[in-house]
Design a protein around this motif. Structure first.
Motif, PDB file in Angstrom:
ATOM      1  N   GLU A 122       5.288  30.642  19.217  1.00  0.00           N
ATOM      2  CA  GLU A 122       4.207  31.398  18.112  1.00  0.00           C
ATOM      3  C   GLU A 122       5.352  31.878  16.377  1.00  0.00           C
ATOM      4  OE1 GLU A 122       1.846  35.358  18.333  1.00  0.00           O
ATOM      5  OE2 GLU A 122       3.829  35.664  18.943  1.00  0.00           O
ATOM      6  N   LYS A 123       6.449  31.481  17.016  1.00  0.00           N
ATOM      7  CA  LYS A 123       8.003  32.309  16.571  1.00  0.00           C
ATOM      8  C   LYS A 123       8.077  30.873  14.543  1.00  0.00           C
ATOM      9  CE  LYS A 123      10.317  35.466  18.571  1.00  0.00           C
ATOM     10  NZ  LYS A 123      11.520  35.910  19.456  1.00  0.00           N
ATOM     11  N   ALA A 124       7.607  29.646  16.149  1.00  0.00           N
ATOM     12  CA  ALA A 124       7.639  28.390  15.199  1.00  0.00           C
ATOM     13  C   ALA A 124       6.819  27.890  14.176  1.00  0.00           C
ATOM     14  CB  ALA A 124       7.931  27.539  15.877  1.00  0.00           C
ATOM     15  N   GLY A 125       5.358  28.912  14.245  1.00  0.00           N
ATOM     16  CA  GLY A 125       4.486  28.663  14.146  1.00  0.00           C
ATOM     17  C   GLY A 125       3.508  27.776  14.353  1.00  0.00           C
ATOM     18  N   VAL A 126       3.557  27.738  15.688  1.00  0.00           N
ATOM     19  CA  VAL A 126       2.203  27.156  16.551  1.00  0.00           C
ATOM     20  C   VAL A 126       1.540  27.804  16.515  1.00  0.00           C
ATOM     21  CG1 VAL A 126       1.842  25.802  19.278  1.00  0.00           C
ATOM     22  CG2 VAL A 126       3.698  25.666  18.410  1.00  0.00           C
ATOM     23  N   LYS A 127      -0.815  27.361  16.818  1.00  0.00           N
ATOM     24  CA  LYS A 127      -1.406  28.089  16.617  1.00  0.00           C
ATOM     25  C   LYS A 127      -2.276  27.551  17.639  1.00  0.00           C
ATOM     26  CE  LYS A 127      -0.980  29.352  11.743  1.00  0.00           C
ATOM     27  NZ  LYS A 127      -1.842  29.729  10.695  1.00  0.00           N
ATOM     28  N   LYS A 128      -3.187  28.531  18.593  1.00  0.00           N
ATOM     29  CA  LYS A 128      -4.098  28.531  19.146  1.00  0.00           C
ATOM     30  C   LYS A 128      -5.580  27.306  18.308  1.00  0.00           C
ATOM     31  CE  LYS A 128      -7.874  30.574  22.618  1.00  0.00           C
ATOM     32  NZ  LYS A 128      -8.450  32.179  22.235  1.00  0.00           N
ATOM     33  N   ASP A 136       8.748  14.591  20.423  1.00  0.00           N
ATOM     34  CA  ASP A 136       9.663  14.375  20.136  1.00  0.00           C
ATOM     35  C   ASP A 136       9.858  12.530  19.594  1.00  0.00           C
ATOM     36  OD1 ASP A 136      11.224  16.004  20.921  1.00  0.00           O
ATOM     37  OD2 ASP A 136      12.172  15.600  23.275  1.00  0.00           O
ATOM     38  N   ASP A 137       8.350  12.458  19.195  1.00  0.00           N
ATOM     39  CA  ASP A 137       7.503  11.222  18.759  1.00  0.00           C
ATOM     40  C   ASP A 137       7.497  10.036  19.358  1.00  0.00           C
ATOM     41  OD1 ASP A 137       8.957  11.974  16.272  1.00  0.00           O
ATOM     42  OD2 ASP A 137      10.896  10.992  16.347  1.00  0.00           O
ATOM     43  N   VAL A 138       7.368  10.690  20.243  1.00  0.00           N
ATOM     44  CA  VAL A 138       5.929   9.864  21.844  1.00  0.00           C
ATOM     45  C   VAL A 138       4.972  10.369  21.998  1.00  0.00           C
ATOM     46  CG1 VAL A 138       6.115   9.451  23.936  1.00  0.00           C
ATOM     47  CG2 VAL A 138       7.830   9.748  22.745  1.00  0.00           C
ATOM     48  N   ILE A 164       0.850  17.740  16.076  1.00  0.00           N
ATOM     49  CA  ILE A 164       0.572  18.368  15.289  1.00  0.00           C
ATOM     50  C   ILE A 164      -0.854  17.669  13.930  1.00  0.00           C
ATOM     51  CG2 ILE A 164      -0.522  20.945  15.422  1.00  0.00           C
ATOM     52  CD1 ILE A 164       1.309  22.204  17.190  1.00  0.00           C
ATOM     53  N   GLN A 165      -2.167  18.024  15.401  1.00  0.00           N
ATOM     54  CA  GLN A 165      -3.080  17.688  14.118  1.00  0.00           C
ATOM     55  C   GLN A 165      -3.825  19.598  14.400  1.00  0.00           C
ATOM     56  OE1 GLN A 165      -5.761  14.188  14.961  1.00  0.00           O
ATOM     57  NE2 GLN A 165      -7.646  15.611  14.922  1.00  0.00           N
ATOM     58  N   ARG A 166      -4.004  19.720  12.984  1.00  0.00           N
ATOM     59  CA  ARG A 166      -4.434  21.324  12.673  1.00  0.00           C
ATOM     60  C   ARG A 166      -5.935  21.244  11.321  1.00  0.00           C
ATOM     61  NH1 ARG A 166      -0.755  25.780  11.409  1.00  0.00           N
ATOM     62  NH2 ARG A 166       0.074  25.375  13.042  1.00  0.00           N
ATOM     63  N   GLU A 167      -6.662  20.972  11.968  1.00  0.00           N
ATOM     64  CA  GLU A 167      -7.238  20.974  10.794  1.00  0.00           C
ATOM     65  C   GLU A 167      -7.652  20.252   9.687  1.00  0.00           C
ATOM     66  OE1 GLU A 167      -7.022  24.533   8.218  1.00  0.00           O
ATOM     67  OE2 GLU A 167      -7.253  25.500   9.682  1.00  0.00           O
ATOM     68  N   LYS A 169      -5.171  17.625   9.470  1.00  0.00           N
ATOM     69  CA  LYS A 169      -4.313  17.234   8.984  1.00  0.00           C
ATOM     70  C   LYS A 169      -2.721  17.027  10.034  1.00  0.00           C
ATOM     71  CE  LYS A 169      -4.286  20.108   4.943  1.00  0.00           C
ATOM     72  NZ  LYS A 169      -3.932  20.984   3.929  1.00  0.00           N
ATOM     73  N   ILE A 170      -1.905  16.440   9.618  1.00  0.00           N
ATOM     74  CA  ILE A 170      -0.648  15.844  10.430  1.00  0.00           C
ATOM     75  C   ILE A 170       0.779  16.940  10.677  1.00  0.00           C
ATOM     76  CG2 ILE A 170       0.327  14.454  12.582  1.00  0.00           C
ATOM     77  CD1 ILE A 170      -2.383  14.094  12.634  1.00  0.00           C
ATOM     78  N   LEU A 171       1.282  17.967  11.020  1.00  0.00           N
ATOM     79  CA  LEU A 171       1.576  18.534  11.418  1.00  0.00           C
ATOM     80  C   LEU A 171       2.999  18.322  12.010  1.00  0.00           C
ATOM     81  CD1 LEU A 171       0.283  21.915  10.963  1.00  0.00           C
ATOM     82  CD2 LEU A 171       0.918  20.140   8.913  1.00  0.00           C
ATOM     83  N   THR A 172       4.388  17.968  12.272  1.00  0.00           N
ATOM     84  CA  THR A 172       5.564  18.272  13.039  1.00  0.00           C
ATOM     85  C   THR A 172       6.645  19.837  12.727  1.00  0.00           C
ATOM     86  OG1 THR A 172       5.979  16.075  12.022  1.00  0.00           O
ATOM     87  CG2 THR A 172       7.572  17.176  13.056  1.00  0.00           C
ATOM     88  N   ILE A 173       6.327  20.129  14.156  1.00  0.00           N
ATOM     89  CA  ILE A 173       7.650  21.573  14.450  1.00  0.00           C
ATOM     90  C   ILE A 173       8.316  21.351  15.168  1.00  0.00           C
ATOM     91  CG2 ILE A 173       6.666  23.754  15.084  1.00  0.00           C
ATOM     92  CD1 ILE A 173       3.871  23.884  13.891  1.00  0.00           C
ATOM     93  N   GLU A 174       9.520  21.715  15.015  1.00  0.00           N
ATOM     94  CA  GLU A 174      10.674  21.769  15.961  1.00  0.00           C
ATOM     95  C   GLU A 174      10.811  23.250  16.157  1.00  0.00           C
ATOM     96  OE1 GLU A 174      14.362  19.198  15.445  1.00  0.00           O
ATOM     97  OE2 GLU A 174      14.662  21.376  14.930  1.00  0.00           O
TER      98      GLU A 174
END
Length: 262
Positions: A122-128, A136-138, A164-167, A169-174
């Motif tokens: 949640e703190k990193a921005g991942v959403k339901k 890790d790129d796999v 992550i695919q969201r709406e 768009k492709i996002l990368t969250i660490e």
């Protein structure tokens, strides 16, 4: 909860439990037929190893065969590797090192079913409802829930990178992993002294947390309870039974059926 004061207004108790849908027993199959099947399997395995133009891992082939065999029985039977079973066990204990999300399979990938509040994800921005497509790129397509879960979990203070695919768009969250303690029970008192009790899963802490909630209801003279098991993925059978007995003090609450050969 005091049995004389309490009335349960929700009777639908649907338990999705992590237990095999069958019990292993000796088979009465024709020994010659079984031997022929095993020989055929070995021949196919050797053919793949000898003929496939790229390198193959024999242990991975056997693992996939075992998984396919169990998954073909019903949706609740599965084969876990040592790594996967360790991940499942940690989850059932209620405490593990990870990022704090509940996940489910969707279209071959992994969907974020829910977020545990105030945890690393949640703190990193991942959403339901984010769709995890890589770890890790796999590319994790068709790797399965348990495998991806074990990839996401890891030692505290280490990093994991989610694609992550969201709406569209492709996002990368660490995300930096941390120790996650799952509180499986949430409760509150609604209007007209109705107790609301939500059970997220049946881990080792669930029964004691339910007892605390029911004691609080008793202290506040709650006489009606709503028991919410929506989105509960299951868990330990012993925990589910002990909780059911709090509401159904007499009679059987579960039957386990096993194949018996004579």
């Amino acid at each position: 909860m005091n049995k004389n004061k309490s009335k349960i207004i929700i009777f639908a108790l649907i338990l999705t439990l992590i237990i095999p849908s069958f019990a292993l027993a000796e088979t009465q199959s024709n020994p010659l037929e079984l031997k022929a099947d095993l020989i055929f399997f070995e021949e196919v395995l050797e053919y793949v190893k000898d003929s496939y133009p790229f390198e193959v891992d024999e242990s991975k082939l056997i693992e996939a065969a075992l998984k396919g065999m169990l998954q073909s029985i019903d949706p609740y039977s599965n084969y876990y590797t040592v790594e996967e079973s360790a991940s499942v066990y940690k989850s059932l204990m209620g405490t593990f090192s990870g990022i704090g999300i509940h996940i489910e399979e969707k279209d071959g990938y992994i969907n974020v079913r829910d977020i545990i509040k105030s945890q690393p994800a949640e703190k990193a921005g991942v959403k339901k409802d984010d769709l995890i497509i890589s770890v890790d790129d796999v590319d994790i397509k068709d790797l399965g829930l348990e495998k991806v879960s074990s990839m996401i979990q890891g030692p505290k203070d280490t990093k994991v990178k989610l694609g992550i695919q969201r709406e569209g768009k492709i996002l990368t969250i660490e995300i930096v992993r941390d120790t996650i303690s799952i509180t499986p029970v949430h409760y509150k008192i609604l209007e007209n002294k109705i107790g609301y009790l939500q059970i997220d899963e049946f881990n080792t802490q669930t029964t004691q947390e339910v007892k605390k909630a029911l004691q609080e209801f008793d202290n506040k003279n709650v006489t009606k309870v709503i028991l919410d098991l929506r989105d509960n993925p299951g868990g330990q059978l012993t925990q589910a039974i002990s909780i059911a007995k709090l509401f159904v003090p007499k009679g059987d609450v579960v039957h386990i059926r096993a194949k018996i050969n004579h």
